[in-house]
Write a protein that holds these residues in place. Structure first.
Motif, PDB file in Angstrom:
ATOM      1  N   THR A 125       0.855  -1.185   0.000  1.00  0.00           N
ATOM      2  CA  THR A 125       0.000   0.000   0.000  1.00  0.00           C
ATOM      3  C   THR A 125       0.897   1.242   0.000  1.00  0.00           C
ATOM      4  OG1 THR A 125      -0.109  -0.092   2.414  1.00  0.00           O
ATOM      5  CG2 THR A 125      -1.895  -1.159   1.179  1.00  0.00           C
ATOM      6  N   PRO A 126       0.377   2.401  -0.405  1.00  0.00           N
ATOM      7  CA  PRO A 126       1.221   3.605  -0.472  1.00  0.00           C
ATOM      8  C   PRO A 126       1.791   3.986   0.897  1.00  0.00           C
ATOM      9  CG  PRO A 126      -0.820   3.925  -1.694  1.00  0.00           C
ATOM     10  CD  PRO A 126      -0.988   2.648  -0.913  1.00  0.00           C
ATOM     11  N   SER A 127       3.086   4.279   0.908  1.00  0.00           N
ATOM     12  CA  SER A 127       3.703   4.796   2.136  1.00  0.00           C
ATOM     13  C   SER A 127       3.436   6.291   2.256  1.00  0.00           C
ATOM     14  CB  SER A 127       5.204   4.532   2.126  1.00  0.00           C
ATOM     15  OG  SER A 127       5.818   5.108   0.979  1.00  0.00           O
ATOM     16  N   ALA A 128       3.141   6.925   1.126  1.00  0.00           N
ATOM     17  CA  ALA A 128       2.814   8.352   1.093  1.00  0.00           C
ATOM     18  C   ALA A 128       2.217   8.666  -0.280  1.00  0.00           C
ATOM     19  CB  ALA A 128       4.056   9.211   1.351  1.00  0.00           C
ATOM     20  N   ASP A 129       1.595   9.838  -0.381  1.00  0.00           N
ATOM     21  CA  ASP A 129       1.068  10.298  -1.677  1.00  0.00           C
ATOM     22  C   ASP A 129       0.944  11.810  -1.651  1.00  0.00           C
ATOM     23  OD1 ASP A 129      -1.930  11.214  -1.250  1.00  0.00           O
ATOM     24  OD2 ASP A 129      -1.717   9.363  -0.096  1.00  0.00           O
ATOM     25  N   THR A 130       0.762  12.398  -2.820  1.00  0.00           N
ATOM     26  CA  THR A 130       0.646  13.857  -2.912  1.00  0.00           C
ATOM     27  C   THR A 130      -0.782  14.305  -3.215  1.00  0.00           C
ATOM     28  OG1 THR A 130       1.204  13.891  -5.282  1.00  0.00           O
ATOM     29  CG2 THR A 130       3.041  14.054  -3.714  1.00  0.00           C
ATOM     30  N   PHE A 131      -1.743  13.390  -3.125  1.00  0.00           N
ATOM     31  CA  PHE A 131      -3.130  13.763  -3.392  1.00  0.00           C
ATOM     32  C   PHE A 131      -3.742  14.529  -2.229  1.00  0.00           C
ATOM     33  CE2 PHE A 131      -2.595  10.349  -6.465  1.00  0.00           C
ATOM     34  CZ  PHE A 131      -3.240  10.874  -7.578  1.00  0.00           C
ATOM     35  N   GLY A 132      -3.198  14.315  -1.017  1.00  0.00           N
ATOM     36  CA  GLY A 132      -3.697  15.043   0.138  1.00  0.00           C
ATOM     37  C   GLY A 132      -5.143  14.687   0.451  1.00  0.00           C
ATOM     38  N   ASP A 133      -5.837  15.616   1.080  1.00  0.00           N
ATOM     39  CA  ASP A 133      -7.236  15.403   1.449  1.00  0.00           C
ATOM     40  C   ASP A 133      -8.134  15.768   0.284  1.00  0.00           C
ATOM     41  OD1 ASP A 133      -6.513  14.634   4.020  1.00  0.00           O
ATOM     42  OD2 ASP A 133      -6.436  16.720   4.712  1.00  0.00           O
ATOM     43  N   LEU A 134      -8.328  14.797  -0.595  1.00  0.00           N
ATOM     44  CA  LEU A 134      -9.185  15.012  -1.768  1.00  0.00           C
ATOM     45  C   LEU A 134     -10.231  13.897  -1.791  1.00  0.00           C
ATOM     46  CD1 LEU A 134      -9.602  16.639  -4.482  1.00  0.00           C
ATOM     47  CD2 LEU A 134      -8.242  14.840  -5.556  1.00  0.00           C
ATOM     48  N   PRO A 135     -11.273  14.021  -0.954  1.00  0.00           N
ATOM     49  CA  PRO A 135     -12.251  12.930  -0.866  1.00  0.00           C
ATOM     50  C   PRO A 135     -13.170  12.819  -2.077  1.00  0.00           C
ATOM     51  CG  PRO A 135     -12.941  14.788   0.484  1.00  0.00           C
ATOM     52  CD  PRO A 135     -11.583  15.132  -0.052  1.00  0.00           C
ATOM     53  N   ARG A 136     -13.271  13.894  -2.861  1.00  0.00           N
ATOM     54  CA  ARG A 136     -14.185  13.866  -4.003  1.00  0.00           C
ATOM     55  C   ARG A 136     -13.556  14.544  -5.215  1.00  0.00           C
ATOM     56  NH1 ARG A 136     -17.137  14.678   0.502  1.00  0.00           N
ATOM     57  NH2 ARG A 136     -18.886  13.249   0.892  1.00  0.00           N
ATOM     58  N   LEU A 137     -13.969  14.064  -6.393  1.00  0.00           N
ATOM     59  CA  LEU A 137     -13.505  14.652  -7.641  1.00  0.00           C
ATOM     60  C   LEU A 137     -14.722  15.182  -8.388  1.00  0.00           C
ATOM     61  CD1 LEU A 137     -11.001  15.190  -9.356  1.00  0.00           C
ATOM     62  CD2 LEU A 137     -11.337  12.972 -10.445  1.00  0.00           C
ATOM     63  N   ALA A 138     -14.732  16.494  -8.644  1.00  0.00           N
ATOM     64  CA  ALA A 138     -15.883  17.149  -9.257  1.00  0.00           C
ATOM     65  C   ALA A 138     -16.063  16.738 -10.715  1.00  0.00           C
ATOM     66  CB  ALA A 138     -15.708  18.671  -9.158  1.00  0.00           C
ATOM     67  N   PRO A 139     -17.277  16.927 -11.257  1.00  0.00           N
ATOM     68  CA  PRO A 139     -17.534  16.571 -12.660  1.00  0.00           C
ATOM     69  C   PRO A 139     -16.606  17.312 -13.613  1.00  0.00           C
ATOM     70  CG  PRO A 139     -19.578  17.048 -11.498  1.00  0.00           C
ATOM     71  CD  PRO A 139     -18.463  17.458 -10.593  1.00  0.00           C
ATOM     72  N   ARG A 140     -16.212  16.657 -14.692  1.00  0.00           N
ATOM     73  CA  ARG A 140     -15.362  17.232 -15.746  1.00  0.00           C
ATOM     74  C   ARG A 140     -14.049  17.771 -15.199  1.00  0.00           C
ATOM     75  NH1 ARG A 140     -18.419  14.779 -19.496  1.00  0.00           N
ATOM     76  NH2 ARG A 140     -20.613  15.370 -19.295  1.00  0.00           N
ATOM     77  N   ASN A 141     -13.533  17.133 -14.158  1.00  0.00           N
ATOM     78  CA  ASN A 141     -12.270  17.556 -13.562  1.00  0.00           C
ATOM     79  C   ASN A 141     -11.271  16.405 -13.564  1.00  0.00           C
ATOM     80  OD1 ASN A 141     -12.024  20.372 -11.766  1.00  0.00           O
ATOM     81  ND2 ASN A 141     -14.119  19.825 -12.328  1.00  0.00           N
ATOM     82  N   ALA A 142      -9.991  16.759 -13.474  1.00  0.00           N
ATOM     83  CA  ALA A 142      -8.920  15.766 -13.422  1.00  0.00           C
ATOM     84  C   ALA A 142      -7.910  16.181 -12.364  1.00  0.00           C
ATOM     85  CB  ALA A 142      -8.239  15.636 -14.778  1.00  0.00           C
ATOM     86  N   VAL A 143      -7.198  15.202 -11.825  1.00  0.00           N
ATOM     87  CA  VAL A 143      -6.166  15.481 -10.831  1.00  0.00           C
ATOM     88  C   VAL A 143      -4.994  14.537 -11.072  1.00  0.00           C
ATOM     89  CG1 VAL A 143      -7.196  13.891  -9.145  1.00  0.00           C
ATOM     90  CG2 VAL A 143      -5.692  15.715  -8.354  1.00  0.00           C
ATOM     91  N   SER A 144      -3.784  15.061 -10.920  1.00  0.00           N
ATOM     92  CA  SER A 144      -2.572  14.250 -11.040  1.00  0.00           C
ATOM     93  C   SER A 144      -1.846  14.245  -9.701  1.00  0.00           C
ATOM     94  CB  SER A 144      -1.635  14.810 -12.120  1.00  0.00           C
ATOM     95  OG  SER A 144      -2.203  14.662 -13.395  1.00  0.00           O
ATOM     96  N   GLY A 145      -1.254  13.133  -9.369  1.00  0.00           N
ATOM     97  CA  GLY A 145      -0.536  13.045  -8.107  1.00  0.00           C
ATOM     98  C   GLY A 145       0.466  11.901  -8.120  1.00  0.00           C
ATOM     99  N   LEU A 146       1.241  11.817  -7.054  1.00  0.00           N
ATOM    100  CA  LEU A 146       2.273  10.785  -6.923  1.00  0.00           C
ATOM    101  C   LEU A 146       1.902   9.804  -5.824  1.00  0.00           C
ATOM    102  CD1 LEU A 146       5.448  13.070  -7.090  1.00  0.00           C
ATOM    103  CD2 LEU A 146       4.464  11.726  -8.953  1.00  0.00           C
ATOM    104  N   LEU A 147       2.160   8.539  -6.095  1.00  0.00           N
ATOM    105  CA  LEU A 147       2.006   7.483  -5.104  1.00  0.00           C
ATOM    106  C   LEU A 147       3.390   6.907  -4.813  1.00  0.00           C
ATOM    107  CD1 LEU A 147      -0.989   5.656  -6.814  1.00  0.00           C
ATOM    108  CD2 LEU A 147      -1.156   7.095  -4.761  1.00  0.00           C
ATOM    109  N   PHE A 148       3.730   6.710  -3.543  1.00  0.00           N
ATOM    110  CA  PHE A 148       5.041   6.179  -3.166  1.00  0.00           C
ATOM    111  C   PHE A 148       4.880   4.820  -2.486  1.00  0.00           C
ATOM    112  CE2 PHE A 148       5.403  10.822  -3.130  1.00  0.00           C
ATOM    113  CZ  PHE A 148       6.492  11.016  -3.974  1.00  0.00           C
ATOM    114  N   PHE A 149       5.720   3.886  -2.890  1.00  0.00           N
ATOM    115  CA  PHE A 149       5.685   2.533  -2.330  1.00  0.00           C
ATOM    116  C   PHE A 149       7.097   2.112  -1.931  1.00  0.00           C
ATOM    117  CE2 PHE A 149       2.376   2.997  -5.526  1.00  0.00           C
ATOM    118  CZ  PHE A 149       1.237   2.560  -4.858  1.00  0.00           C
ATOM    119  N   ASP A 150       7.251   1.588  -0.718  1.00  0.00           N
ATOM    120  CA  ASP A 150       8.559   1.155  -0.223  1.00  0.00           C
ATOM    121  C   ASP A 150       8.634  -0.363  -0.195  1.00  0.00           C
ATOM    122  OD1 ASP A 150       8.916   3.846   0.157  1.00  0.00           O
ATOM    123  OD2 ASP A 150       8.732   3.780   2.350  1.00  0.00           O
TER     124      ASP A 150
END
Length: 198
Positions: A125-150
């Protein structure tokens, strides 16, 4: 003579009818097969689940020495805050998630993604990520982020590696290409695709 012609015509007509019936049955069978076939949940480095589309942009090993620059000199890297445990490397996966629908969708990156390896059936499972507190994604929207695995680098060497994505009862396997044991990022956005999904 006319009787002989008539006798030869009937069997040929019967054969023609038989062939037409066989062709029709075969065609119907093919149509039914295509109609009931379902595509797999994963295709290369992209997948769609529950109205959201995820694409892996890049993946690779984090240069831990570069991360340690500016931290306490002389301190072992595994004792520095945020560093992997001794013997572990860190994989960085950049993903883009798109909500192309007209509805808001819940999205919890840390809970939905995991890195998998076929060798030993390992899962991280991810040891960390850069998505932060983003519980929802609005319509017609996109988000990019990093997932880290050790994990120990040997556990993902010479084996199939994929990003497991689970949400709302569905799952997809997005293939990940890794090379080396530190530094550099493998670009997934274009060119040849790497290891297949599971």
């Amino acid at each position: 003579m006319p009787a002989m012609v008539k006798a030869e015509t009937k069997p040929r007509a019967g054969i023609v009818v038989l062939v037409l019936v066989a062709v029709a049955a075969a065609t119907f069978g093919i149509v039914q097969l295509v109609d009931t076939w379902t595509a797999p949940a994963s295709v290369g480095h992209e997948g769609t689940l529950d109205g959201l589309h995820t694409r892996i942009d890049k993946a690779g090993w984090v240069d831990l020495e570069d991360m340690a620059k500016g931290m306490a000199p002389g301190m072992p890297m595994n004792q520095m805050q945020g560093m992997p445990d001794e013997g572990d490397g860190r994989v960085e996966v950049k993903v883009t998630v798109v909500n192309a629908t007209s509805q808001t969708h819940q999205f919890l990156a840390a809970e939905e993604f995991a890195l998998r390896a076929e060798k030993g059936d390992k899962r991280w499972t991810p040891s960390a990520d850069t998505f932060g507190d983003l519980p929802r994604l609005a319509p017609r929207n996109a988000v990019s982020g990093l997932l880290f695995f050790d994990m120990p680098p040997d556990e993902v060497k010479d084996t199939t590696v994929w990003l497991e994505w689970k949400r709302d009862g569905g799952s997809a396997a997005l293939s990940v290409s890794l090379s080396g044991t530190g530094g550099g990022m493998m670009d997934h956005s274009e060119g040849e695709m790497g290891s297949g999904g599971k």
